[in-house]
Design an enzyme around this catalytic site. Structure first.
Site, mmCIF file in Angstrom:
data_model
loop_
_atom_site.group_PDB
_atom_site.id
_atom_site.type_symbol
_atom_site.label_atom_id
_atom_site.label_comp_id
_atom_site.label_asym_id
_atom_site.label_seq_id
_atom_site.Cartn_x
_atom_site.Cartn_y
_atom_site.Cartn_z
ATOM 1 N N GLY A 124 16.378 45.259 13.440
ATOM 2 C CA GLY A 124 15.189 44.440 13.249
ATOM 3 C C GLY A 124 15.360 43.105 13.504
ATOM 4 N N GLY A 126 16.371 41.664 16.105
ATOM 5 C CA GLY A 126 16.606 41.296 17.631
ATOM 6 C C GLY A 126 18.090 40.850 17.908
ATOM 7 N N LEU A 127 18.975 41.661 17.393
ATOM 8 C CA LEU A 127 20.445 41.528 17.941
ATOM 9 C C LEU A 127 20.693 42.582 18.576
ATOM 10 C CD1 LEU A 127 21.734 39.599 14.718
ATOM 11 C CD2 LEU A 127 21.001 38.571 16.815
ATOM 12 N N ASP A 174 20.248 43.465 27.350
ATOM 13 C CA ASP A 174 21.137 43.838 25.849
ATOM 14 C C ASP A 174 22.031 45.009 26.129
ATOM 15 O OD1 ASP A 174 18.830 42.357 25.163
ATOM 16 O OD2 ASP A 174 17.735 43.854 24.173
#
Length: 382
Positions: A124, A126-127, A174
């Site tokens: 949560g 954003g990584l 990602d």
């Protein structure tokens, strides 16, 4: 005990035989290039030293058994010979199921696997904890069964699983950086061709990620709106994507565009140019120029793309006031909360940590989370 030792010990304890392989895939942070990926543009992420680790071994049948060490050792089991469908209650297992289902569509020359999964990518924040899991699972099957898949194909497989099986829209960045990351480097990725160029990071520079811990609410609906506005802009210029529009062409006719769409387009075009220049600045070790580009990126996200929030702007201001022109800081990720990323000399990290601890909560009422990362190697055996 590190993640490799933890998963190997748990594997032996639960399955009563030793794992043959341990695979890792990292999370990531995007240094610059925001909301450019779905416009066929450029991004400049690096893999970070937080990862998903899987200890595993091939089976001599068609069963996949999975233990989630971070979810009270929950067990998941499914057959490769039955249709793979979503699990009603164990959301984590849908990432595994989705990756395997899409791998079957790509290359079905594999059998069953036993695996134990654990990870330390903050969820949560954003990584990209989900991309890290998808790439790790794909790499497990590729390594155990010598599948003829390269990193880009494993990344695409993970993206398909997330988009089509899990049901969450995402670009390719990602998964690609998790699969292809290079130690001590960032990666300049062309989101149209999926070409990636390794960019060396200056020595003695820390990658600092600070989570604002501001709860994001608008991110889904606003993300879709921004995407539509960008597509409207591309149609205005009769181009397939904003990647194909030059700043000169835009400036010549900007007044004819809807004012809000014009702002969105200007962000994407200027951000693409900044991202390409940032790769060059990093390679030269020009941290001062990199800092200027990051500051321009943040201002563009705040004023033209309008995706920052006061809490994020406050964090950026605190860090900027502490580092001056020795490095850079900007919001990273989809927006409306999440994290900021800073590139700063290692010897300034304590001062930044102290300034943020003293000022951020006092100004916002929220306590931040502070991570110091190293640009790390992409997926593979560990």
């Amino acid at each position: 005990m590190n993640l490799k030792e933890k998963t190997r010990a748990l594997f032996a304890e639960i399955f009563s035989y030793p794992a043959t392989h341990t695979i890792q895939a990292p999370g990531r942070v995007n240094l610059i290039g925001e909301h450019t990926d779905y416009n066929d543009g450029f991004v400049l992420p690096c893999a970070i030293d937080y990862q998903t680790v899987i200890s595993c071994a091939p089976r001599n049948d068609r069963t996949v058994r999975v233990i989630a060490a971070d979810y009270d050792n929950q067990v998941e089991e499914f057959s490769l010979d039955a249709p793979i469908v979503t699990h009603d209650s164990q959301q984590w297992s849908n990432y595994v199921r989705g990756v395997v289902k899409h791998l079957q569509q790509r290359n079905n020359a594999f059998g069953g696997v036993d695996m134990v999964i654990s990870g330390n990518v903050p969820q949560g924040a954003g990584l990209s904890s989900s991309a890290s899991l998808e790439v790790a699972v794909g790499t497990v099957f590729q390594q155990l069964y010598h599948l003829p898949l390269d990193g880009a194909q494993i990344a695409l497989n993970g993206q398909e699983a997330e988009n089509q099986f899990v049901g969450c829209n995402c670009g390719i960045m990602d998964q690609l950086i998790s699969a292809l990351g290079k130690k001590d480097h960032a990666l300049l990725i062309d989101c149209r061709t999926l070409g990636a160029k390794a960019v060396s990071m200056p020595k003695g520079v820390a990658v600092v990620i600070i989570n604002s811990n501001f709860k994001r609410t608008l991110v889904g609906s606003e993300y879709n709106t921004r995407r539509e506005q960008c597509e409207t802009g591309a149609r205005f210029f009769q181009q397939p994507a904003l990647r194909d529009v030059s700043l000169e062409a835009f400036n010549a006719v900007a007044s004819e565009l809807d004012p809000v769409v014009a702002k969105r387009v200007r962000h994407v075009l200027s951000e693409n140019a900044r991202t390409v220049e940032a790769a060059s600045a990093l390679e030269k070790g020009d941290l001062q120029r990199m800092g200027q580009l990051m500051a321009e990126s943040h201002a563009s996200m705040r004023d033209d793309f309008e995706i920052t929030v006061p809490q994020i702007d406050t964090l950026v201001d605190i860090v900027k006031a502490t580092i001056g022109d020795q490095g850079g800081v900007r919001m990273t990720g989809g927006g409306f909360g999440g994290c900021v990323v800073a590139l700063i000399p290692e010897d300034l990290v304590p001062a930044v940590r102290q300034a943020v601890a003293q000022q951020y909560e006092a100004k916002t009422g929220i306590k931040e989370t502070f991570y110091v990362c190293k640009p790390s190697q992409g997926a593979g055996q560990c």
